[in-house]
Motif scaffolding. Structure first.
Motif, mmCIF file in Angstrom:
data_model
loop_
_atom_site.group_PDB
_atom_site.id
_atom_site.type_symbol
_atom_site.label_atom_id
_atom_site.label_comp_id
_atom_site.label_asym_id
_atom_site.label_seq_id
_atom_site.Cartn_x
_atom_site.Cartn_y
_atom_site.Cartn_z
ATOM 1 N N GLY A 108 30.673 33.610 47.777
ATOM 2 C CA GLY A 108 30.452 32.370 47.046
ATOM 3 C C GLY A 108 29.887 32.600 45.663
ATOM 4 N N GLN A 109 28.973 33.552 45.571
ATOM 5 C CA GLN A 109 28.391 33.863 44.265
ATOM 6 C C GLN A 109 29.438 34.450 43.326
ATOM 7 N N VAL A 110 30.269 35.342 43.850
ATOM 8 C CA VAL A 110 31.322 35.944 43.021
ATOM 9 C C VAL A 110 32.300 34.874 42.544
ATOM 10 N N LEU A 111 32.703 33.987 43.451
ATOM 11 C CA LEU A 111 33.627 32.920 43.062
ATOM 12 C C LEU A 111 33.031 32.078 41.943
ATOM 13 N N ALA A 112 31.764 31.713 42.082
ATOM 14 C CA ALA A 112 31.128 30.845 41.087
ATOM 15 C C ALA A 112 30.873 31.572 39.779
ATOM 16 N N ASP A 113 30.328 32.791 39.851
ATOM 17 C CA ASP A 113 29.875 33.487 38.648
ATOM 18 C C ASP A 113 30.980 34.264 37.945
ATOM 19 N N ASP A 114 31.831 34.935 38.723
ATOM 20 C CA ASP A 114 32.822 35.841 38.133
ATOM 21 C C ASP A 114 34.180 35.184 37.914
ATOM 22 N N VAL A 115 34.525 34.214 38.743
ATOM 23 C CA VAL A 115 35.858 33.606 38.670
ATOM 24 C C VAL A 115 35.816 32.250 37.966
ATOM 25 N N GLN A 116 34.967 31.375 38.447
ATOM 26 C CA GLN A 116 35.013 29.993 37.967
ATOM 27 C C GLN A 116 34.300 29.786 36.638
ATOM 28 N N ALA A 117 33.105 30.347 36.478
ATOM 29 C CA ALA A 117 32.284 30.046 35.301
ATOM 30 C C ALA A 117 32.915 30.480 33.984
ATOM 31 N N PRO A 118 33.411 31.728 33.877
ATOM 32 C CA PRO A 118 33.869 32.175 32.558
ATOM 33 C C PRO A 118 35.351 31.981 32.288
ATOM 34 N N GLY A 119 36.117 31.540 33.277
ATOM 35 C CA GLY A 119 37.558 31.609 33.148
ATOM 36 C C GLY A 119 38.244 30.319 32.766
ATOM 37 N N HIS A 120 39.555 30.317 32.967
ATOM 38 C CA HIS A 120 40.424 29.176 32.715
ATOM 39 C C HIS A 120 39.934 27.977 33.540
ATOM 40 N N PRO A 121 40.002 26.750 32.999
ATOM 41 C CA PRO A 121 39.544 25.570 33.762
ATOM 42 C C PRO A 121 40.181 25.449 35.138
ATOM 43 N N LEU A 122 41.408 25.926 35.282
ATOM 44 C CA LEU A 122 42.082 25.871 36.573
ATOM 45 C C LEU A 122 41.316 26.654 37.643
ATOM 46 N N LEU A 123 40.638 27.726 37.222
ATOM 47 C CA LEU A 123 39.921 28.569 38.175
ATOM 48 C C LEU A 123 38.747 27.844 38.823
ATOM 49 N N ARG A 124 38.256 26.799 38.170
ATOM 50 C CA ARG A 124 37.136 26.050 38.738
ATOM 51 C C ARG A 124 37.542 25.247 39.961
ATOM 52 N N LEU A 125 38.851 25.130 40.181
ATOM 53 C CA LEU A 125 39.358 24.387 41.333
ATOM 54 C C LEU A 125 39.781 25.313 42.467
ATOM 55 N N MET A 126 39.525 26.619 42.306
ATOM 56 C CA MET A 126 39.914 27.580 43.327
ATOM 57 C C MET A 126 38.876 27.659 44.438
ATOM 58 N N SER A 127 39.352 27.816 45.656
ATOM 59 C CA SER A 127 38.508 28.086 46.812
ATOM 60 C C SER A 127 39.010 29.357 47.484
ATOM 61 N N VAL A 128 38.103 30.050 48.170
ATOM 62 C CA VAL A 128 38.494 31.290 48.840
ATOM 63 C C VAL A 128 37.999 31.289 50.278
ATOM 64 N N ILE A 139 39.469 39.375 42.745
ATOM 65 C CA ILE A 139 38.110 39.593 42.251
ATOM 66 C C ILE A 139 37.094 39.406 43.366
ATOM 67 N N VAL A 140 37.278 38.388 44.188
ATOM 68 C CA VAL A 140 36.351 38.178 45.300
ATOM 69 C C VAL A 140 36.469 39.320 46.307
ATOM 70 N N CYS A 141 37.679 39.729 46.623
ATOM 71 C CA CYS A 141 37.891 40.812 47.582
ATOM 72 C C CYS A 141 37.169 42.087 47.148
ATOM 73 N N SER A 142 37.379 42.514 45.922
ATOM 74 C CA SER A 142 36.770 43.759 45.452
ATOM 75 C C SER A 142 35.254 43.669 45.435
ATOM 76 N N ASN A 143 34.749 42.546 45.000
ATOM 77 C CA ASN A 143 33.300 42.420 44.908
ATOM 78 C C ASN A 143 32.636 42.286 46.269
ATOM 79 N N VAL A 144 33.341 41.759 47.256
ATOM 80 C CA VAL A 144 32.795 41.672 48.608
ATOM 81 C C VAL A 144 32.884 43.019 49.310
ATOM 82 N N PHE A 145 34.079 43.633 49.305
ATOM 83 C CA PHE A 145 34.303 44.834 50.104
ATOM 84 C C PHE A 145 33.923 46.124 49.391
ATOM 85 N N VAL A 146 33.887 46.119 48.063
ATOM 86 C CA VAL A 146 33.489 47.314 47.317
ATOM 87 C C VAL A 146 32.032 47.226 46.877
ATOM 88 N N ALA A 147 31.667 46.094 46.255
ATOM 89 C CA ALA A 147 30.329 45.959 45.681
ATOM 90 C C ALA A 147 29.317 45.336 46.625
#
Length: 462
Positions: free
Chosen positions: A57-77, A44-52
């Protein structure tokens, strides 16, 4: 006291060993759930950075961590723009998610870490639209001054939480559009399962060329020795192949495993056994659509020509210059889930279907093909699904399958829908000569109903 001190030291040593062992296990053999999460975050971060062109950091916070599984809140890229890669992991270490960007072809998840096998050559871009010409010939918009339309588009409840883009097309022209802060008419946005309908249209171009036939069976060599040989192209299109496939996105299921753990998505989906009678049981499956992608690419035969086919035969003629279909790590289009396009280009595709597969007077899809796509899938006993990877308007104005059942919306009976995860919709109402695109990040748990906005717009235009 010495004994107590020794016990504490031994206990501390055991804790350190246990933590080290746990860390080693998570690093060298991470559980599938962590691998899915890290693969998802990287993709998700790759597509939003290189395509959109969005901030990682914004994509990680808004698209990955905020709406998803609690585990995703511990992801770093970490993003390497020079290499065109994104790596992700739990705390940045565990899971080893990897995605790679391709010139003109978006991003690919690389679950086996084999970047060399996953890389593609450059895919030629579709010609850019003339920005000075009115949409759909170009991207210039002269929106309606009707106060009723403006009021509807400005109504937060009708647009829904997390909305990012709304485009309203009436009589072939954009009459209204709205974009959330940070997004614009130039921002490519993910359609998720709306991509399935695009895949059906691509197949239509090959049907028109005589390279594919909807009644063809014996589709894969591996199926010819068992009951799967009876599966037709039409069965796959209508989600009634009988193949086993779990579409639950909650944890590690067939769909999340296919998208984030399997380098060969079509091989994974095609290896599934029959779980029901062919043509008789409806089962919504992203796996079957990935199989459709592999089948149409094989029908083109030349891999390089297949990669260019969507742009040459569909996106280019429609002026969809932003449209990008992404592939898996073995070069199969992820036609179930991964197409990015601007709201203007999603609207072009909706208008194309409204016009029965004709654009600028040229027939791109065979006569009657869109009508066939809109026929109710014979096995779809729960709600309404069309033969061609799209949703039909439910009885009494209710919602199409895939959303919470509801009734009471005043919508034309001929309305049909493209629908995608997290609130992506393109509504097409031929009798009202209306197309409404709504894109955003709106999880299903919020129970948003796009039918309410569509009904309000139709009411305002009468």
């Amino acid at each position: 006291m010495r004994i107590v001190g020794k016990i504490i030291k031994w206990f501390a040593a055991l804790v350190v060993l246990a933590v080290a062992a746990l860390a080693g296990w998570l690093y060298f053999a991470p559980p599938a759930l962590i691998r899915v999460g890290s693969g998802y975050a990287a993709k998700i971060v790759c597509s939003n950075v290189f395509v959109a062109g969005r901030d990682a950091g914004q994509v990680l916070a808004d698209d990955v961590q905020a709406p998803g599984h609690p585990l995703l809140r511990l992801m770093s890229v970490s993003v390497d723009k020079e290499a065109g890669t994104v790596r992700a992991g739990l705390f940045g270490v565990f899971g080893r998610g990897l995605a790679v960007a391709h010139e003109g072809a978006g991003c690919t998840t690389v679950p086996d870490g084999d970047l060399a096998a996953a890389r593609l050559g450059a895919v030629p871009a579709a010609p850019a639209a003339n920005k000075d010409a009115l949409w759909p010939e170009g991207d210039k918009v002269e929106p309606s001054q009707a106060p009723g339309i403006n009021a509807i588009l400005d109504d937060a409840a009708l647009a829904g939480p997390g909305v990012r883009a709304v485009v309203v097309v009436q009589n072939g022209r954009i009459v209204g559009e709205r974009y959330a802060e940070g997004f614009s008419a130039e921002t490519p946005l993910l359609g998720w399962s709306m991509t399935k309908t695009v895949t059906a249209a691509i197949i239509g171009t090959l049907v028109g060329d005589g390279r594919m036939a909807v009644d063809k069976t014996g589709l894969r060599d591996a199926w010819k020795g068992d009951g799967r040989a009876a599966i037709s192209l039409a069965d796959l299109m209508a989600m009634s192949s009988g193949l086993e496939f779990n579409e639950d996105y909650g944890d590690v299921t067939d769909v999340t495993r296919m998208l984030y753990l399997e380098p060969d998505m079509a091989g994974f989906a095609g290896g599934k056994p029959l779980a029901g009678e062919v043509g008789k049981v409806f089962s919504y499956s992203s796996g079957t659509t990935v199989l459709l992608s592999r089948l149409w690419q094989d029908a083109v035969a030349d891999p390089a020509k297949a990669l260019a086919w969507p742009r040459e035969r569909l996106f280019g003629p429609l002026g969809m210059s932003s449209a990008i279909l992404e592939v898996d790590a073995r070069g199969t289009f992820a036609g179930s889930s991964y197409m990015y396009a601007t709201a203007h280009d999603w609207a072009r595709f909706g208008q194309f279907l409204l016009q029965d597969g004709v654009w600028n007077g040229t027939r791109i899809l065979p006569e009657g093909y869109v009508r066939w796509m809109r026929e109710k899938a014979p096995a779809a006993t729960h709600g309404e699904y069309g033969r061609g990877q799209l949703w039909l308007q439910g009885p009494e104005g209710g919602t199409p399958v895939g959303q919470n059942p509801d009734t009471g919306f005043d919508l034309p009976a001929d309305t049909f829908w493209m629908q995608g995860h997290d609130g992506q919709t393109v509504a097409i109402a031929p009798s009202a000569n209306l197309v409404v695109v709504r894109l955003g990040l709106t999880p299903s748990k919020l129970h948003y109903k796009p039918q309410a906005m569509l009904a309000a717009l139709i009411g305002a235009m009468r």
